[in-house]
Motif scaffolding. Sequence first.
Motif, short mmCIF file in Angstrom:
data_model
loop_
_atom_site.label_atom_id
_atom_site.label_comp_id
_atom_site.label_asym_id
_atom_site.label_seq_id
_atom_site.Cartn_x
_atom_site.Cartn_y
_atom_site.Cartn_z
N CYS A 83 0.84 -1.20 0.00
CA CYS A 83 0.00 0.00 0.00
C CYS A 83 0.86 1.24 0.00
CB CYS A 83 -0.85 0.05 1.27
SG CYS A 83 -1.88 -1.38 1.51
N GLU A 84 0.21 2.36 -0.28
CA GLU A 84 0.89 3.64 -0.17
C GLU A 84 0.19 4.45 0.91
OE1 GLU A 84 2.13 7.40 -2.95
OE2 GLU A 84 2.21 5.37 -3.78
N VAL A 85 0.98 4.93 1.87
CA VAL A 85 0.47 5.80 2.93
C VAL A 85 1.12 7.17 2.76
CG1 VAL A 85 0.00 3.95 4.58
CG2 VAL A 85 2.24 5.03 4.58
N THR A 86 0.52 8.18 3.35
CA THR A 86 1.03 9.53 3.22
C THR A 86 1.61 9.98 4.55
OG1 THR A 86 -0.62 10.00 1.54
CG2 THR A 86 0.46 11.89 2.55
N ILE A 87 2.87 10.43 4.51
CA ILE A 87 3.54 10.97 5.68
C ILE A 87 3.97 12.39 5.34
CG2 ILE A 87 5.47 10.72 7.29
CD1 ILE A 87 5.61 7.76 6.40
N ASP A 88 3.42 13.36 6.06
CA ASP A 88 3.74 14.76 5.80
C ASP A 88 3.61 15.11 4.32
OD1 ASP A 88 4.22 15.23 8.50
OD2 ASP A 88 6.35 14.76 8.32
N GLY A 89 2.56 14.64 3.69
CA GLY A 89 2.30 14.95 2.29
C GLY A 89 3.11 14.14 1.29
N GLU A 90 3.92 13.21 1.77
CA GLU A 90 4.76 12.40 0.89
C GLU A 90 4.32 10.94 0.95
OE1 GLU A 90 9.41 11.06 0.87
OE2 GLU A 90 8.95 13.10 1.50
N GLY A 91 4.21 10.31 -0.21
CA GLY A 91 3.80 8.91 -0.27
C GLY A 91 4.92 7.98 0.14
N THR A 92 4.57 6.97 0.94
CA THR A 92 5.52 5.95 1.38
C THR A 92 4.90 4.58 1.17
OG1 THR A 92 6.48 7.40 3.05
CG2 THR A 92 6.77 5.06 3.39
N VAL A 93 5.67 3.65 0.65
CA VAL A 93 5.19 2.30 0.39
C VAL A 93 5.34 1.48 1.66
CG1 VAL A 93 5.51 0.24 -1.01
CG2 VAL A 93 5.77 2.49 -2.04
N LEU A 94 4.33 0.66 1.94
CA LEU A 94 4.27 -0.13 3.16
C LEU A 94 3.62 -1.46 2.84
CD1 LEU A 94 4.31 -0.11 6.37
CD2 LEU A 94 2.00 0.79 6.21
N GLY A 95 4.09 -2.53 3.45
CA GLY A 95 3.47 -3.84 3.29
C GLY A 95 2.65 -4.17 4.52
N CYS A 96 1.47 -4.73 4.32
CA CYS A 96 0.59 -5.13 5.42
C CYS A 96 0.40 -6.65 5.36
CB CYS A 96 -0.77 -4.44 5.31
SG CYS A 96 -0.70 -2.65 5.42
N LEU A 97 0.89 -7.36 6.37
CA LEU A 97 0.73 -8.80 6.46
C LEU A 97 -0.67 -9.10 6.99
CD1 LEU A 97 2.28 -11.56 6.23
CD2 LEU A 97 2.66 -11.34 8.70
N VAL A 98 -1.46 -9.85 6.20
CA VAL A 98 -2.85 -10.16 6.57
C VAL A 98 -3.09 -11.66 6.43
CG1 VAL A 98 -3.64 -7.86 5.88
CG2 VAL A 98 -3.78 -9.75 4.26
N ASP A 99 -4.16 -12.14 7.06
CA ASP A 99 -4.48 -13.57 7.00
C ASP A 99 -4.84 -14.03 5.59
OD1 ASP A 99 -4.10 -13.47 9.72
OD2 ASP A 99 -6.21 -13.79 10.25
N ALA A 100 -5.64 -13.22 4.90
CA ALA A 100 -6.07 -13.58 3.54
C ALA A 100 -6.72 -12.38 2.89
CB ALA A 100 -7.05 -14.74 3.57
N VAL A 101 -6.53 -12.25 1.59
CA VAL A 101 -7.26 -11.24 0.82
C VAL A 101 -8.56 -11.90 0.36
CG1 VAL A 101 -7.26 -9.98 -1.37
CG2 VAL A 101 -5.26 -9.90 0.09
N GLN A 102 -9.65 -11.16 0.45
CA GLN A 102 -10.97 -11.70 0.11
C GLN A 102 -11.38 -11.36 -1.32
OE1 GLN A 102 -12.80 -13.54 2.51
NE2 GLN A 102 -10.85 -13.42 3.58
N GLU A 103 -11.67 -10.07 -1.55
CA GLU A 103 -12.20 -9.64 -2.85
C GLU A 103 -12.11 -8.12 -2.98
OE1 GLU A 103 -16.50 -9.99 -3.21
OE2 GLU A 103 -16.72 -9.73 -1.05
N VAL A 104 -12.35 -7.64 -4.18
CA VAL A 104 -12.53 -6.21 -4.39
C VAL A 104 -14.03 -5.98 -4.32
CG1 VAL A 104 -12.30 -4.28 -5.99
CG2 VAL A 104 -10.44 -5.96 -5.77
N LEU A 105 -14.42 -5.09 -3.43
CA LEU A 105 -15.83 -4.84 -3.15
C LEU A 105 -16.16 -3.41 -3.53
CD1 LEU A 105 -18.42 -5.88 -1.63
CD2 LEU A 105 -17.40 -4.93 0.43
N GLU A 106 -17.26 -3.22 -4.22
CA GLU A 106 -17.71 -1.88 -4.57
C GLU A 106 -18.84 -1.50 -3.63
OE1 GLU A 106 -19.60 -0.14 -8.54
OE2 GLU A 106 -17.51 -0.81 -8.78
N LEU A 107 -18.68 -0.35 -2.96
CA LEU A 107 -19.70 0.12 -2.03
C LEU A 107 -20.18 1.49 -2.45
CD1 LEU A 107 -18.12 -0.81 1.44
CD2 LEU A 107 -20.04 -1.94 0.30
N ASP A 108 -21.48 1.66 -2.44
CA ASP A 108 -22.10 2.95 -2.67
C ASP A 108 -21.98 3.76 -1.38
OD1 ASP A 108 -24.95 4.61 -2.62
OD2 ASP A 108 -23.98 4.50 -4.59
N ARG A 109 -21.93 5.06 -1.52
CA ARG A 109 -21.79 5.93 -0.35
C ARG A 109 -22.88 5.64 0.69
NH1 ARG A 109 -21.39 12.33 -1.01
NH2 ARG A 109 -19.87 11.65 -2.53
#
Length: 164
Positions: A83-109
Motif C-alpha cells: 500500500c501507499e500511505v502519506t507521511i507529511d504529504g509524501e507517499g511511502t510504500v508499506l506492506g501489510c501482512l494479513v491472514d487472507a485477501v478476500q475480494e474487491v468490493l464496490e460500495l455505494d456511499r
Amino acid sequence: MASGEKQTSQYLTFSLDHEIFALNIETVREVLDVSTLTRVPRMPAFMCGVINLRGSAVAVVDMRRKFSLPAADETVNTCIIICEVTIDGEGTVLGCLVDAVQEVLELDRQEIEPPPRMGTRLETGFIQGMGRRGEQFILLLDLDRVFSTDELLQLQRQEQAPAV
C-alpha cells in the motif's frame, strides 16, 4: 453529478482473526505471497521486517499485532498487501501482512455508515466507516491514520535503507 447517479468506491477486503477489513483500492499497489522477511532490530513490535521489492526495502507490518489480535500461523492464504500511505504529504510504500485477501468490493456511499462512537477510551479515528455485506460489517480503514506519525516516520526511514 446528475441526481440519482450513484457514488461508489472500491475496496480490497481482507481478513484478520475472522473479521473483515478493507482498504480503499486507490491506496493498494499489489498483493504478494509472503516472501523472506529481514528482521530489523529495535523496530516496533508490530513490524515483521522488510522485504526486497524490486530493489527497494519495504517495511512490512503484521496487522494482527498492530490491532492487538492473537498471533496466528502463516497459511497458504497469508499475504502481504503493498500500500501507499502519506507521511507529511509524501507517499511511502508499506506492506501489510494479513491472514487472507478476500475480494474487491464496490460500495455505494449510502452503504457506508460512520465509524461507531465508542466513547473517549477507544480510538476509532483510523476507521473511515463501516461497510455492510449482507449481515456482516466490514471495517473500512484509513491506513494513513492506523499508524501514528512517529510510527510512520520510523517505517519511512526503514524504507529508505538500502535493500537487502
